[in-house]
Design a protein around this motif. Sequence first.
Motif, PDB file in Angstrom:
ATOM      1  N   ARG A 148       0.712  -1.219  -0.080  1.00 50.49           N
ATOM      2  CA  ARG A 148       0.076  -0.082  -0.200  1.00 50.49           C
ATOM      3  C   ARG A 148       0.881   1.165   0.186  1.00 50.49           C
ATOM      4  O   ARG A 148       0.509   2.438  -0.695  1.00 50.49           O
ATOM      5  CB  ARG A 148      -1.046   0.172   1.279  1.00 50.49           C
TER       6      ARG A 148
ATOM      7  N   ASP B  93      -6.473   0.517  -2.629  1.00 53.10           N
ATOM      8  CA  ASP B  93      -6.423   1.442  -1.443  1.00 53.10           C
ATOM      9  C   ASP B  93      -5.251   2.328  -1.594  1.00 53.10           C
ATOM     10  O   ASP B  93      -5.340   3.476  -1.388  1.00 53.10           O
ATOM     11  CB  ASP B  93      -6.309   0.580  -0.053  1.00 53.10           C
TER      12      ASP B  93
ATOM     13  N   GLU C 126      -6.017   4.842  -4.020  1.00 54.39           N
ATOM     14  CA  GLU C 126      -6.835   5.942  -3.250  1.00 54.39           C
ATOM     15  C   GLU C 126      -6.030   6.857  -2.407  1.00 54.39           C
ATOM     16  O   GLU C 126      -6.474   7.861  -2.150  1.00 54.39           O
ATOM     17  CB  GLU C 126      -8.181   5.258  -2.634  1.00 54.39           C
ATOM     18  N   ASP C 127      -5.199   6.233  -1.626  1.00 54.96           N
ATOM     19  CA  ASP C 127      -4.417   7.309  -0.661  1.00 54.96           C
ATOM     20  C   ASP C 127      -3.686   8.146  -1.655  1.00 54.96           C
ATOM     21  O   ASP C 127      -3.560   9.433  -1.320  1.00 54.96           O
ATOM     22  CB  ASP C 127      -3.314   6.093  -0.135  1.00 54.96           C
TER      23      ASP C 127
END
Length: 177
Positions: free
Chosen positions: A54, A117, A120-121
Amino acid sequence: NWYSQAIQDKYGVFTDRVEKYRSEGKEIWWYTGGYSPLSPMTNIGPMNSAMENRLMFWEQYKYDVEGYLYWSSVEWDGLGSKNRKQISGNAGIMVYCGKPFGISGPIACLRAEIVRDGIEDYEYLTLAEKYLGKDKANEYLSKIVTDINHFERDKNVLEQVRLELGYALEEAMAEGK
């Protein structure tokens, strides 16, 4: 570790090399393969932790990396004859043919959701830059990523920073900044 002292001695400091290429008008892209680079660096490969998967996108924002090329994300051909153990051991694949599992269509692995994710961050940080300013975006970023080798490993800290960032964005966007 790809950014060890020996690598820096041979090729120079990562950020200096990136800025040199950028000053020559070149685009800066990441490239990773299924098993490279390994921990403690970020990568979306299966041998890296979910946080390393991530936070690669947080590093991408930090270093203003314009693109990302991943070795292979889809395995489709010939899977009807392979067993589940062979499929699950594939290096870095994120979308599989559902046929061996009795599903008509693709199956995404959990890592694909983690990558989503991370993307999206990245978008959150981009919105922070737009609505709160680059310095404020970097303030949130610095709570998670220090440099290419040093980043937060506690998912609770990541979620807390995302919440703080989300509330700040919500307020700024409501005010029409």
